[in-house]
Design a protein around this motif. Structure first.
Motif, PDB file in Angstrom:
ATOM      1  N   ASP A   1       0.830  -1.213   0.000  1.00 59.72           N
ATOM      2  CA  ASP A   1       0.000   0.000   0.000  1.00 59.72           C
ATOM      3  C   ASP A   1       0.859   1.257   0.000  1.00 59.72           C
ATOM      4  OD1 ASP A   1      -2.412  -1.315  -0.137  1.00 59.72           O
ATOM      5  OD2 ASP A   1      -2.832  -1.181   2.019  1.00 59.72           O
ATOM      6  N   LEU A   2       1.949   1.239   0.774  1.00 57.59           N
ATOM      7  CA  LEU A   2       2.861   2.388   0.795  1.00 57.59           C
ATOM      8  C   LEU A   2       3.504   2.605  -0.573  1.00 57.59           C
ATOM      9  CD1 LEU A   2       4.686   2.092   4.230  1.00 57.59           C
ATOM     10  CD2 LEU A   2       3.179   3.926   3.470  1.00 57.59           C
ATOM     11  N   LYS A   3       3.925   1.505  -1.192  1.00 57.78           N
ATOM     12  CA  LYS A   3       4.553   1.605  -2.513  1.00 57.78           C
ATOM     13  C   LYS A   3       3.536   2.109  -3.537  1.00 57.78           C
ATOM     14  CE  LYS A   3       7.457  -0.812  -5.735  1.00 57.78           C
ATOM     15  NZ  LYS A   3       8.400  -1.880  -5.951  1.00 57.78           N
ATOM     16  N   ASN A   4       2.317   1.622  -3.463  1.00 54.56           N
ATOM     17  CA  ASN A   4       1.253   2.071  -4.364  1.00 54.56           C
ATOM     18  C   ASN A   4       0.992   3.565  -4.180  1.00 54.56           C
ATOM     19  OD1 ASN A   4      -0.921   1.835  -6.277  1.00 54.56           O
ATOM     20  ND2 ASN A   4      -2.315   1.878  -4.521  1.00 54.56           N
ATOM     21  N   LEU A   5       0.947   4.029  -2.931  1.00 51.66           N
ATOM     22  CA  LEU A   5       0.733   5.441  -2.647  1.00 51.66           C
ATOM     23  C   LEU A   5       1.866   6.292  -3.225  1.00 51.66           C
ATOM     24  CD1 LEU A   5      -1.060   7.533  -1.304  1.00 51.66           C
ATOM     25  CD2 LEU A   5       0.173   7.114   0.837  1.00 51.66           C
ATOM     26  N   GLU A   6       3.098   5.855  -3.042  1.00 52.38           N
ATOM     27  CA  GLU A   6       4.248   6.564  -3.613  1.00 52.38           C
ATOM     28  C   GLU A   6       4.149   6.622  -5.139  1.00 52.38           C
ATOM     29  OE1 GLU A   6       7.071   8.234  -2.657  1.00 52.38           O
ATOM     30  OE2 GLU A   6       6.281   8.252  -0.627  1.00 52.38           O
ATOM     31  N   ASN A   7       3.738   5.510  -5.751  1.00 48.48           N
ATOM     32  CA  ASN A   7       3.595   5.474  -7.214  1.00 48.48           C
ATOM     33  C   ASN A   7       2.513   6.440  -7.682  1.00 48.48           C
ATOM     34  OD1 ASN A   7       5.618   3.588  -7.593  1.00 48.48           O
ATOM     35  ND2 ASN A   7       4.224   1.842  -7.562  1.00 48.48           N
ATOM     36  N   VAL A   8       1.394   6.480  -6.974  1.00 49.69           N
ATOM     37  CA  VAL A   8       0.304   7.402  -7.343  1.00 49.69           C
ATOM     38  C   VAL A   8       0.781   8.842  -7.226  1.00 49.69           C
ATOM     39  CG1 VAL A   8      -1.977   8.260  -6.664  1.00 49.69           C
ATOM     40  CG2 VAL A   8      -1.579   5.803  -6.829  1.00 49.69           C
TER      41      VAL A   8
END
Length: 146
Positions: free
Chosen positions: A71-78
């Motif tokens: 989820d953290l990686k996804n948030l950073e990507n967004v």
């Protein structure tokens, strides 16, 4: 007697200062507040720990939870894909508006943005994608939200 009062006073000060630490010690924050019937919603992320609070519409929620690395990686990507750092804020004056504020204190997307005075039209989609990512984290992890 003075010594006991001094110790009690010191303990109260330390406890009150420590209780506010959660609101100042974070890597990423999402805050939504304001409106005619004010609401206050906060998501604070430090590492894999998240603190969520909501107050409004006769509801009061406080919850701590773990956020996954995915989820953290996804948030950073967004944040990166939607050019968080380049989003431009408008400077019109708005009153009684629900405003969202996002602060990133570390990483490639470090910065602070708010739609309190709206977002410039050509960045509106980017802003909506970013705020949706935060709402997704909240809806996936917070119990009794709605």
């Amino acid at each position: 007697m003075k010594r006991i009062i001094g110790i009690l006073f010191t303990a109260i000060v330390l406890i009150s200062c420590n209780s506010q630490k959660v609101y100042s010690d974070f890597d990423i924050s999402y805050s939504k507040s304001g409106g005619y019937a004010p609401i206050y919603e906060n998501l604070l992320i430090k590492g894999n720990n998240a603190h969520y609070s909501y107050e409004g519409q006769e509801k009061k929620i406080k919850q701590d939870f773990k956020i996954s690395n995915e989820d953290l990686k996804n948030l950073e990507n967004v944040l990166s894909q939607n050019n968080f750092r380049k989003i431009q804020e408008d400077h019109k004056k708005l009153y009684d508006n629900v405003a969202i504020s996002i602060n990133v204190k570390k990483g490639a997307n470090e910065g602070s943005k708010s739609d309190a005075s709206l977002i410039m039209p050509n960045y509106k989609t980017n802003w909506e994608n970013i705020t949706s990512a935060f709402q997704q984290i909240i809806s996936n992890n917070v119990k009794n939200k709605k």
